[in-house]
Design an enzyme around this catalytic site. Structure first.
Site, PDB file in Angstrom:
ATOM      1  N   ASP A 321      -1.271   5.666  -5.974  1.00 54.17           N
ATOM      2  CA  ASP A 321      -1.486   6.238  -7.298  1.00 54.17           C
ATOM      3  C   ASP A 321      -0.213   5.967  -8.101  1.00 54.17           C
ATOM      4  O   ASP A 321       0.852   5.730  -7.521  1.00 54.17           O
ATOM      5  CB  ASP A 321      -1.741   7.738  -7.169  1.00 54.17           C
ATOM      6  CG  ASP A 321      -1.730   8.439  -8.516  1.00 54.17           C
ATOM      7  OD1 ASP A 321      -2.436   7.968  -9.427  1.00 54.17           O
ATOM      8  OD2 ASP A 321      -1.007   9.436  -8.655  1.00 54.17           O
ATOM      9  N   ASP A 518      -1.140  12.142  -5.158  1.00 50.61           N
ATOM     10  CA  ASP A 518      -0.633  13.514  -5.237  1.00 50.61           C
ATOM     11  C   ASP A 518      -1.537  14.461  -6.013  1.00 50.61           C
ATOM     12  O   ASP A 518      -1.292  15.659  -6.047  1.00 50.61           O
ATOM     13  CB  ASP A 518       0.764  13.516  -5.887  1.00 50.61           C
ATOM     14  CG  ASP A 518       0.706  13.183  -7.372  1.00 50.61           C
ATOM     15  OD1 ASP A 518      -0.203  12.424  -7.770  1.00 50.61           O
ATOM     16  OD2 ASP A 518       1.559  13.681  -8.126  1.00 50.61           O
ATOM     17  N   ASP A 522      -6.911  12.118  -6.802  1.00 52.51           N
ATOM     18  CA  ASP A 522      -6.661  11.190  -5.686  1.00 52.51           C
ATOM     19  C   ASP A 522      -7.384  11.615  -4.412  1.00 52.51           C
ATOM     20  O   ASP A 522      -7.461  10.826  -3.458  1.00 52.51           O
ATOM     21  CB  ASP A 522      -5.161  11.101  -5.388  1.00 52.51           C
ATOM     22  CG  ASP A 522      -4.376  10.544  -6.567  1.00 52.51           C
ATOM     23  OD1 ASP A 522      -4.860   9.589  -7.189  1.00 52.51           O
ATOM     24  OD2 ASP A 522      -3.297  11.074  -6.866  1.00 52.51           O
TER      25      ASP A 522
END
Length: 632
Positions: A321, A518, A522
């Site tokens: 990410d 995080d 996600d």
């Protein structure tokens, strides 16, 4: 040493067993065979009780055979034909290897159990009348107000009520510099209050605190064996059964085919029973995996199972990410342009004076960039906030505006702001400043990549691992960040379900893939990856679905984990090859009547001890290649 014996009762029995063998040898050489035999039997019983008990319980409860049964049978067989010393020696060395395995387990969990001591058992609750009452920490409920004295551990997660606090969070973050807290910020149970007494309010149940999660994660990891350990355990029952059938057959061959005497044939059968036992093979993976899990936990890397640590070194692709993972998660000023250098000081003063009244991330970025060089005494009058557009005010006798292009730019300043288009094409946010409707400055802002991100990406690329960044951000910004950190591939404008779909596709293409994120968005991708890795400062749901949690939010830990996983694989393979080689050499030596039972015991159980000690090497930290590069 006292602590070692206290925590390892089998080791005490092993030591007594060894001392009795020494005493038995004295009576053997003193021509007192009866007394010597009794002493050897005592050594046999004391040294073998723990292992025999565990072996029998495992056989009865789980309906499967194990190596403990083979060792006991070999020792009984040797003793039955008068080889009392050999039988006692077999049990002693077998007991020693078992004691060392207990030591390895205790050693690997010691660093984790020490975490439990970081959170105090008692807490000081502030009563409605202002008095203080000491209560068990486990009895605290959300909303309780606590007093934490100077130099003591914060008992539970909560929110700071005092205006200021200085907290040692090294147990969580690994940073030696204390963290400054202000009212309303989170404080974590187990961290230390360094300054005067503070007050706080409990925000989580004791079972839901960060430390409680850490302990649960490590406990789950240590109770979940690696694939190699599971595979070895699966074949143990069949292997033991094969040995139990093979030994009587070989005794019959020795006696009837080779015409060896009965005592010699039976003796060689007992040697075979001893050396063919898979003790070293069984111990090849588990102690090494436990040691590696403990090693990673000390670094703040929590694997939820040995298989995830074992497989991490085998990944073919790794996806990230962007926001909060590869980047800091907040914008910073990367470029500044002023129309007239002589007006720079005035412009900076106005920007800081206006933006310090806002909590917007962009406002904070501007204040952070220029506060050290600004005049904090400047007062801006008639301030107005147009949400989503910008802010304005009167200063130095002029009207100032700070914000987006369409809000600030009312008159043509095309020549000065030409470079702003380049910044926007790079995916950066551009903030404009005007004075009396004339643009006098503009700034480029970007959610900057973390310091260690580029080196971490370079490490994985050097290992032949394909790197991908998957983000919900726009393509221009994603491309800029991707280029800075050096990823092989960038996927932008991705919604949570699209991230999960991409991970599935990458999994089909590359086989084993890891995903690091995080946020809540996600979570689906983390769940679909071969190994999902959550940043410790991320959301609870990301941590819950992930297979690995990086408690310190340090991307360098990914490279450390990869190297540790490769070390685990290397040491496990070393152990397996060594164990099988020793077994084969000892079996062949026995067939040629080269070795005696004591030598067979020493060779076989010695190999077990060696593979356990080899596994314990994983307790030692792996060199951090990324930090080493930074220092150089």
């Amino acid at each position: 040493m006292n602590l070692l014996l206290k925590e390892n009762k089998p080791m005490v029995a092993t030591i007594i067993s060894g001392l009795l063998i020494v005493i038995g040898l004295f009576f053997t050489f003193s021509n007192s065979p009866t007394i010597a035999a009794l002493i050897y039997i005592s050594s046999f019983i004391i040294g073998g009780f723990h292992q025999a008990k565990e072996g029998l319980q495992d056989t009865i409860q789980n309906k499967k055979l194990n190596v403990d049964i083979l060792m006991v049978l070999a020792a009984l067989g040797a003793s039955s034909i008068g080889y009392w010393m050999e039988g006692a020696l077999l049990i002693f060395i077998f007991s020693l290897s078992g004691s060392l395995e207990v030591y390895a387990t205790n050693k690997s969990t010691k660093a984790i159990t020490e975490l439990m001591n970081l959170t105090p058992e008692r807490a000081m609750v502030i009563q409605p009348d202002g008095s203080i009452k000491e209560v068990p920490t486990e009895s605290l409920t959300i909303g309780d107000k606590l007093m934490v004295a100077k130099g003591t551990n914060i008992p539970i997660d909560g929110v700071l009520l005092s205006k200021y606090g200085l907290i040692d969070e090294s147990a969580i973050s690994g940073e030696s510099i204390p963290s400054e807290k202000v009212a309303g910020e989170e404080v974590i149970g187990g961290t230390i209050n360094l300054e005067e007494a503070i007050t706080m309010q409990v925000s989580k149940d004791s079972s839901d605190t960060l430390f409680a999660k850490i302990l649960r994660l490590v406990d789950e990891a240590q109770s979940t064996p690696s694939k190699t350990a599971t595979m070895i355990e699966a074949i143990e029952n069949k292997y033991v059964l094969t040995v139990l059938i093979f030994v009587p057959v070989m005794i019959a061959i020795f006696y009837f085919v080779l015409n060896w005497g009965w005592n010699e044939s039976f003796y060689r059968g007992m040697v075979l029973l001893t050396v063919a036992s898979p003790c070293a093979l069984v111990a090849s993976a588990a102690p090494a995996t436990l040691s590696a899990i403990s090693n990673s936990a000390r670094k703040g890397i929590l694997f939820k199972g040995g298989s995830y640590l074992e497989n991490f070194g085998q990944i073919k692709a790794i996806a990230f990410d962007k926001t909060g993972t590869l980047t800091e998660g907040k914008p910073v000023v990367t470029e500044s342009f002023f129309k007239e250098e002589k007006d720079k000081k005035e412009i900076i003063n106005v920007c800081v004076a206006i933006e310090k009244t806002s909590t917007h991330p962009i406002a904070r970025a501007l204040v952070s960039a220029f506060s050290e060089t600004s005049d904090h005494n400047l007062i801006v009058e008639q301030m107005k906030d147009r949400t989503g557009h910008g802010m304005s005010g009167m200063a130095y006798g002029s009207e100032w505006k700070i914000g987006k292009k369409e809000y600030v730019l009312e008159k043509n300043n095309s020549q000065f702001i030409t470079h702003a288009d380049i910044l926007q094409n790079e995916g950066k946010t551009v903030i404009y400043v005007s004075k009396d409707d004339q643009v006098v400055a503009y700034f480029g802002l970007l959610d900057a990549p973390k310091e260690e991100a580029k080196q971490m990406i370079a490490y994985f690329k050097s290992q032949g691992v394909h790197t991908i960044m998957i983000t919900g951000d726009n393509p221009a910004t994603a491309a800029t960040v991707g280029q800075i950190v050096g990823v092989d591939e960038v996927k932008a404008n991705c919604l949570p379900d699209e991230k999960a779909k991409i991970i599935k596709e990458l999994g089909e293409k590359y086989g084993s893939i890891a995903m690091i994120g995080d946020g809540i968005n996600d979570a689906p991708a983390l769940a679909n990856a071969s190994i999902g890795i959550a940043m410790g400062a991320g959301t609870d749901i990301a941590m819950d679905v992930a297979d690995v949690v990086l408690m310190k939010n340090d991307l360098a830990q990914l490279a450390y984990s990869h190297r540790l996983s490769n070390r685990l694989k290397k040491i496990t393979i070393q152990n397996i090859v060594f164990a099988i080689t020793v077994i084969l050499i000892l079996i062949i030596s026995n067939l040629f009547q080269v070795i005696t039972l004591p030598l067979g015991v020493v060779g076989h159980e010695g190999s077990t001890i060696l593979v356990i000690l080899n596994g314990l090497r994983l307790l030692k930290s792996t060199p951090d290649v990324l930090k080493a590069k930074k220092r150089s």
